[in-house]
Design an enzyme around this catalytic site. Structure first.
Site, PDB file in Angstrom:
ATOM      1  CG  ASN A  12      92.878 -46.398 -14.307  1.00 53.01           C
ATOM      2  OD1 ASN A  12      91.992 -47.238 -14.404  1.00 53.01           O
ATOM      3  ND2 ASN A  12      93.233 -45.617 -15.319  1.00 53.01           N
ATOM      4  N   GLY A  13      93.493 -49.657 -13.280  1.00 49.16           N
ATOM      5  CA  GLY A  13      93.934 -50.746 -14.139  1.00 49.16           C
ATOM      6  C   GLY A  13      93.656 -52.103 -13.532  1.00 49.16           C
ATOM      7  CD  GLU A  14      91.042 -54.838 -13.398  1.00 47.98           C
ATOM      8  OE1 GLU A  14      91.451 -55.486 -12.411  1.00 47.98           O
ATOM      9  OE2 GLU A  14      89.942 -54.256 -13.432  1.00 47.98           O
ATOM     10  CB  CYS A  72      89.531 -46.758 -10.972  1.00 49.51           C
ATOM     11  SG  CYS A  72      89.143 -48.368 -10.267  1.00 49.51           S
ATOM     12  NE  ARG A  76      86.556 -51.317  -6.370  1.00 50.63           N
ATOM     13  CZ  ARG A  76      86.224 -52.332  -5.603  1.00 50.63           C
ATOM     14  NH1 ARG A  76      85.396 -52.149  -4.586  1.00 50.63           N
ATOM     15  NH2 ARG A  76      86.733 -53.532  -5.803  1.00 50.63           N
ATOM     16  CG  LEU A  77      84.090 -50.237 -13.818  1.00 53.70           C
ATOM     17  CD1 LEU A  77      82.600 -49.899 -13.814  1.00 53.70           C
ATOM     18  CD2 LEU A  77      84.636 -50.150 -15.246  1.00 53.70           C
ATOM     19  CB  SER A  78      83.355 -52.890  -8.284  1.00 55.72           C
ATOM     20  OG  SER A  78      83.286 -51.752  -7.455  1.00 55.72           O
TER      21      SER A  78
END
Length: 646
Positions: free
Chosen positions: A99-101, A2, A47-49
């Site tokens: 932002n991240g995972e 994100c 957001r990038l989902s």
């Protein structure tokens, strides 16, 4: 993946500023937008989902610190193809933008649930927020993933900001008076009216030497990068604490055999790839001619044989084989789908200005452009892709790391004699002078990045700049990091220095910015805390020899890919700029830039033209030319046009 942003000392009149910061980073998150503005804090999110597509919207807030307190997910308002929301109607005890995972979020959630904590969503964001409430800064060593985040604590009026150990995800900030402003991209901060953009000329000179922005302060004066493995605590008076929460160590295991390390590497790589495949969308993989992406793609293919792989190359590459032919052959061997694209000369050059805008800071690495195109290719089919960054720094993959081994051949020669001989050879133009220089000193005296020998030396940078500002040499800039690793052998010292400079400043900068330019998440399984733990135990004489680099990694890869790929020499990404810069069309294009008003502002333009002419006559000055040209394109975008290139 994100884009995040925010600032302190905010009020209702700051809505437009927060919106502008979000808008400029829309490419980082086309699936949704969120804002939180209350109690003096402004937080924004694009957001990038990829995980919990329905319930993971941000900013995410939590009412209270009790274990049964509920996380609030936003009331989403659809707007075109994305969703937008703004929260100004409530006063949350905690609010997060992330932002991240967090790849091990399910493991951490189970641990927190055993302690009695309750959850409302299936997202890693909620696990991160609850983990912080439960454990404070101690949550950071538990995280397996890539991250940059900010958490607001309404009770203490503190903003907690953190970045992952290897600096995979970016975090920029500035302090304007007492107001703290942050964003995933420096261009986000430029949108805030409290910041007045100005070039950091000291960082410009460092850039000439490193080919990337090597200082903590960016190319924008007063905008800084939160360093890897650091967190900040910000209160109403500004930054109260700046803490490093992790330091790499190398506890060598002399009891484990080479075969033992090979087994451990293969096990941990399969485990890491499995974790990096956690998503509610399809995950693909890059595939080049090298061992790193080949091994990684093979591991992912064993989990999901239907994965897609992606490759780009140059039709005019003069080697025996190009990237695409190698990748296609391996994809066929492994039974994987492969999409490829040959980058045309004109499309490469036409994309340069836009690429430098996306990079935030200038990058003199020609392979960043190739990465832009392979990300573009992958984004047509998937939202996340695995990439092979980090393998060389962890497992000693660069040929330059063999230099200390070669220097041992001259260990019997007195150092003063070596230095004298080197000076004579330099004067006479005899080859081998650099070898003697390096043999007569420690690595900290000559090695600072993989740009050694292709970028400008400090003396060369001083000569082309009209007003040199950098007070330190590249070696002096790197000295504190070398001091930390002074007890290690010279190869390990080089690897350690690259973790803090080359990896984060060049490799990961382009990895993040080029993927995000196409709204694509790039995941890096080699840059995993468990993978590093294994690599840090390997004795140097097992890592590499004068004949071969990253030996145990190659043997581990051999369990999964054919020998031709496992033993293949590292090439980097072959970009044919050496020849292009000698062609009249591109020579004239560069010459126009080198004699432009922008160049005249900073450089002795006649010296730039001299470097260009010498290259056309046969001397390889391609990287120096590229470093200058990329800066000029970047400067035009950010200080002349002040807009995204068309």
């Amino acid at each position: 993946m994100c884009g995040i942003c925010g600032f302190t000392h905010a009020d209702e009149s700051d809505k437009d500023s927060l919106q502008a910061m979000c808008d400029i980073m829309a490419h980082r998150g086309p699936d949704g937008e969120g804002q939180y503005l209350a109690d003096g804090i402004a937080l924004g999110h694009r957001r990038l989902s990829l995980i919990d597509l329905a319930g993971g919207s941000q900013p995410m807030v939590r009412e209270g610190a009790s274990k049964d307190a509920q996380v609030e997910t936003p009331h989403i308002k659809e707007s075109g193809s994305s969703s937008t929301f703004i929260r100004t109607d409530m006063h949350a005890d905690y609010a997060i933008v992330f932002n991240g995972e967090i790849y091990n979020f399910r493991d951490l959630r189970a641990e927190l649930e055993e302690e009695g904590w309750e959850f409302k969503t299936n997202s890693d964001t909620e696990v991160l927020l609850v983990g912080f409430i439960a454990w404070g800064a101690d949550v950071l060593p538990k995280l397996r993933g890539m991250f940059a985040f900010a958490i607001w604590n309404r009770t203490t009026r503190e903003l907690f900001c953190a970045r992952d150990p290897f600096g995979i995800k970016p975090f920029y900030y500035t302090l304007q008076g007492k107001r703290f402003i942050f964003a995933s991209e420096a261009k986000g901060i430029l949108e805030h009216p409290a910041y007045e953009r100005a070039l950091n000329e000291e960082a410009l000179e460092a850039y000439l030497c490193f080919q990337f922005s090597a200082l903590r302060e960016t190319m924008f004066e007063g905008i800084f990068k939160l360093e890897p493995a650091h967190y900040l605590i910000v209160d109403d008076d500004g930054i109260r604490e700046d803490v490093r929460y992790w330091t790499p160590t190398y506890p060598i295991d002399e009891t484990c055999s080479l075969d033992g390390f090979v087994e451990k590497i293969d096990e941990v790589m399969h485990d890491s790839v499995l974790y990096h495949n956690v998503a509610d969308v399809e995950v693909g993989s890059f595939l080049s001619s090298g061992i790193d992406s080949s091994y990684m793609a093979a591991c992912l293919g064993q989990i999901n044989p239907d994965i897609k792989t992606f490759t780009v190359g140059f039709a005019e590459y003069e080697g025996d084989r190009d990237e695409i032919s190698w990748a296609r052959e391996l994809a066929d061997e492994l039974g994987l789908a492969n999409a490829s694209h040959y980058i045309e000369k004109d499309e490469y050059w036409d994309a340069l200005s836009l690429i430098q805008w996306h990079m935030d800071e200038p990058s003199g690495d020609p392979s960043a452009v190739a990465l832009y195109f392979v990300d573009q290719l992958a984004a047509r089919d998937v939202k996340a892709v695995l990439s092979g960054e980090g393998a060389d720094e962890f497992f000693a993959g660069y040929k330059i790391y063999q230099t200390p081994l070669a220097n041992k051949k001259l260990s019997w020669v007195p150092k003063p004699l070596l230095r004298t001989a080197a000076k004579v050879m330099h004067k006479l133009g005899i080859r081998g002078a650099n070898y003697l220089d390096r043999a007569s000193t420690g690595v900290a005296d000559w090695y600072y990045t993989n740009a050694n020998g292709v970028a400008f030396t400090k003396a060369e940078a001083d000569a082309v700049l009209k007003a040199p500002k950098l007070k330190k040499t590249p070696q002096e800039i790197c000295a504190p990091i070398y001091h930390e690793a002074s007890s290690e052998d010279q190869v390990t010292q080089m690897q350690y220095a690259d973790l803090f400079f080359w990896l984060v400043g060049d490799i990961l900068l382009k990895t993040d910015k080029m993927s995000m330019a196409h709204s694509l998440e790039s995941r890096v399984p080699f840059l995993d805390r468990e993978v590093f733990a294994i690599s840090s135990h390997i004795p140097t004489d097992l890592r590499l020899t004068l004949e071969q680099t990253k030996i145990p990694l190659r043997k581990a890869a051999l369990k999964n890919i054919p020998e031709s790929w496992a033993q293949k020499e590292k090439l980097g990404f072959p970009v044919p700029i050496v020849n292009w810069l000698r062609e009249d069309e591109y020579y004239e294009r560069i010459k126009d830039a080198f004699t432009s008003d922008i160049a005249e502002q900073f450089f002795h333009t006649e010296k730039l033209v001299g470097i260009l002419d010498a290259h056309k006559a046969g001397t390889d000055n391609s990287r120096k030319i590229w470093i200058i040209y990329m800066f000029l394109l970047w400067y035009k975008a950010y200080f002349i046009d002040m807009a995204k290139p068309a």
